[in-house]
Design an enzyme around this catalytic site. Structure first.
Site: not given
Lengths: 393, 393, 393
Positions: A261, A278, A281, A319-320, A356, A369-370, A372
């Protein structure tokens, strides 16, 4: 005329030890589309069938037929010949013992010759016979197409084919369905075409055709929008390409069932069982990365709207919405370092708090992940298994 | 019938000093598609050629021909006339000295008249002659199309044309190739069309046609999916529009070679040498921003899946995956402040630690990033040069 | 032959109390596309009109006609019958009193029978009559299509229809305009089609057709690229689907005017007045979420390139570029907690500094942001009103 299969094999042996024969890397007979304005300009080559490191018997026969009709010229890395009535008659006389059984999947080269034998000289002018003798930079439109077919049929592995300079060889044309149209011809005829209501439907303007214009995918492969896959892409059986933000460029694709996607840029490759979410990239070599082609391993999940600019091993999760680039710094705990080392025994980096992206390239079992609450980018040992929905692949 | 070019010029002078003549901003003759159900409804206007602040000789001739056939009415901001046999005969008699040399790129208006002179009254009913006398809000479908052509052919600059109310004037129709179909006609005939297997292929339902339905791009321009560029967009030569998440709306586009893999929303403009990465969004005035159109300068890089909601100068970089909005706060070091001031001598903001996006609007040489260890948004003086891949543009 | 409407109603009553009659959930007569290679394989069913919990008179008549011609078999959850000349003649004789007034929007079932009565046996072989008696998992291609029509025409609510196993029932085919082509047939004929220049234009390879191939949207609905909406989607009047990164899967869609520039994945539903920004992803049940379908309320704004993995109430804003997932932790101030409670009186969570996405599911008036100075994800009580551009919907 050759009468028996034994005679045929004998003939092939004879040809192959003759001075004029040269073993090809690849060959095939293509129907070509010529320029509407300049018929010497080849706009597209359509191969009903290509030979890639195979079918040397047919190669020999074709070379003898070219030799007998005074055309053979095998001293370059590639050669493209007109298909003449004489060539077809010669080739047909050598193939004779196979004619009857050349149906369905059997003896495709013979089927091509059989078909050509029903055409007159004018119709034959739409065909070319193409040989590649080595994997050099292509010099003709026909050679570029033969290589794109090799990639898209899966006969050659992604990134294994020399396509240097292909952009310079292919012509930029307007595509109307399967027909390429010279832009200059369109300009010269614009007034009359528009006034008469005959202006063609233009689907795209590009140097490359669409994958589905030339390639029939496997039964469990889906491409919901033909515009999304360029000729020269490779899609393993079970791949699904959704119509949202997805795209697969030439010399890029999948090695097994993959949900696509997002974007698989030129020279990027995705392993089986992975899910390109979706809008995700995967950066490519033509624009976006520093030129290193990116491989994504098996059973990876690239979350929606994520960006991946480093190669990943198996079982990784991005992660998204986050970007994993060569220069991105990821915090890693000592505990995760131990687990990641265990999953990647060949990895011998010393522990440090921040790695890195480029230092994590190719590792398996990572979860990016970031955080949150702090906004910090982190990498963990992944503990989720990525599985594609079986109904869909 | 006018016999010599001198007589022609004399006639034009005479017309231009007559009371009925009015110098147009733009004019042209279009083939129109009429409603299948209501033929008075114009669904599309196709211009083989438009005149924009030019070719006043042809304008004069056309106005005289309309005047002589009793139709001229130049008291509004625009006028649309039927093309009659008498009009064509009159116009042809004035153009006479140019007829022979009106071929190829020469004398397109004369070519149009020449073509029309071969048609009968019934066929002529598909044509309209359109004049714009000032850049007021358009009042007819034909006027909207003339303005969209002005933008898409590059004869008018982006954002320079008054299209107020265009959405209200154009009809929402089903597009089947180049043919617009009234939705109501489709509804009324749905049963018979479906039962007979004649239901048309519908490519889109929209008020606007696609750019490639009307415009022939430059030789080095590529549009990999016609659906991605709306009529009224402007694409400078060398622009490539990839088929992933890209889109260029009307009254938006590029000023030079640009790689477009993202969205250029209505009224957004991108300068030469810039790269709109995969899925990158440039917010537009129709939805998303507070109404200020966004310009992106030259040699900028909008990273994959980034979002840009402020104008940028030249040589800016927005990192992949981040959003640069009017209200986003960016940390700037004093050292970077000095360098950014140097690159933007006209910028006279005092130093502070945090600048909002809107305070950085239009500056050159900025690099927007999110710090991966702290999650903080930061702006630096960019030290990378953005260069498009020359092979691709 | 039935002569009066009273006789017709009496007949219907008689049928409805007979032993063979079974009240259907849905029924309709479809034109079917058969496999080029295997004509028993149904590739597509096109309904000029479907009946969903309605028109039981027609259902009765059709069942009697099937009964009289010895074909009725109502003991399963669904039934699909051939349409024979005898069936049509029987049905026509019962419908007789309505024939004359069966035009335009009136008596569509009678119109279908009237049309069928003009066909010969060979042509009738392209039609099937389909009954669903309960909402069980579909067993035939025709039943799947009838359910997709129910969703896409809005006769059945999104998520209300049992489509279990539909992927297994539909055939994966190549779509050339409105025509489905068996992949195997294409393979068998590839050589001849390519050699003769007759290879078809393939628009997609999928189990589902495109929405616009079967459904006529409302006058103020726009779909700028037919590839973006799968059959089985539901688009309320006033919805606009842009061609960038957007996509609407089957069993997903909108409940009122919505701007769609992002992805509405399978089973996701968006309420009126909402704006799904460019590249925004609403995660779906087929891949991406843990299986809970996501509803977005009214007047929400999902910013460009945002990702939403939890249901939202009304008036929510997700800032551009961020991901709101079940596990994302959001900081909430006490003041905002009070305002959010006020906007959501039914919400009875205790105050805490951090809420996970899943704990905020379905609440109204939230504004999700990432703090640009700290990188922290935060949720506020929204104080902006989201309004679509009236010109566009």
């Amino acid at each position: 005329m050759i009468q028996t299969k034994d005679d045929f094999f004998a003939l092939v042996n004879e040809i192959q030890s003759s001075a004029y024969y040269k073993e090809p890397l690849a060959f095939g007979i293509a129907r070509v589309d010529r320029g509407q304005k300049n018929p010497e300009k080849i706009l597209q080559a359509t191969f009903p069938f290509i030979n890639w490191k195979e079918n040397y018997g047919s190669a020999a026969i074709f070379q003898k037929a070219l030799h007998e009709t005074g055309k053979l010229l095998n001293d370059e890395s590639e050669a493209v010949y007109d298909v003449t009535k004489n060539f077809v008659a010669e080739a047909l006389s050598y193939c004779n013992p196979w004619i009857e059984e050349a149906i369905g999947d059997a003896h495709k080269n013979v089927q091509v010759i059989k078909y050509l034998s029903t055409l007159d000289e004018e119709e034959l002018a739409n065909f070319k016979i193409v040989f590649l003798f080595e994997d050099a930079a292509p010099k003709s439109v026909e050679a570029v197409y033969l290589k794109l077919y090799a990639l898209s049929t899966g006969k050659a592995a992604l990134r294994s084919v020399n396509l240097n300079g292909a952009f310079g060889i292919l012509h930029n044309v307007a595509w109307s369905g399967t027909t390429p149209i010279e832009l200059d011809w369109l300009r010269e005829n614009e007034l009359e075409l528009k006034m008469s209501g005959q202006y063609p439907v233009i689907d795209s303007v590009d140097k490359f055709p669409r994958f589905l214009q030339h390639i029939i995918p496997a039964d469990n492969t889906r491409i919901l929008d033909a515009a999304k896959v360029r000729m020269g892409a490779q899609l393993a059986a079970g791949t699904t390409v959704m119509p949202g933000a997805s795209y697969i460029n030439f010399n890029a694709g999948t090695l097994g069932p993959v949900m696509v996607e997002g974007r698989i840029s030129s020279s990027a490759v995705v392993g089986k069982g992975s899910d390109v979410g979706g809008g995700a990239s995967i950066l490519g070599v033509l624009s976006g990365t520093s030129g290193n082609p990116i491989s994504i391993g098996e059973n990876c999940l690239l979350g929606a709207n994520s960006v991946t600019g480093i190669p990943l091993g198996n079982g990784c999760i991005v992660d998204a919405g986050i970007a994993v680039l060569e220069g991105t710094k990821f915090f890693m705990s000592e505990a995760d370092y131990e687990k990641i080392k265990e999953a990647n025994p060949e990895w011998n980096a010393e522990y440090k708090e921040f790695f890195k992206g480029r230092e994590l390239a190719g590792l398996s079992g990572l979860h990016f992940r970031q955080d949150s609450t702090s906004g910090q980018m982190k990498v963990f040992r992944s503990n989720k298994e990525v599985k594609l929905n079986e109904e869909l692949h």
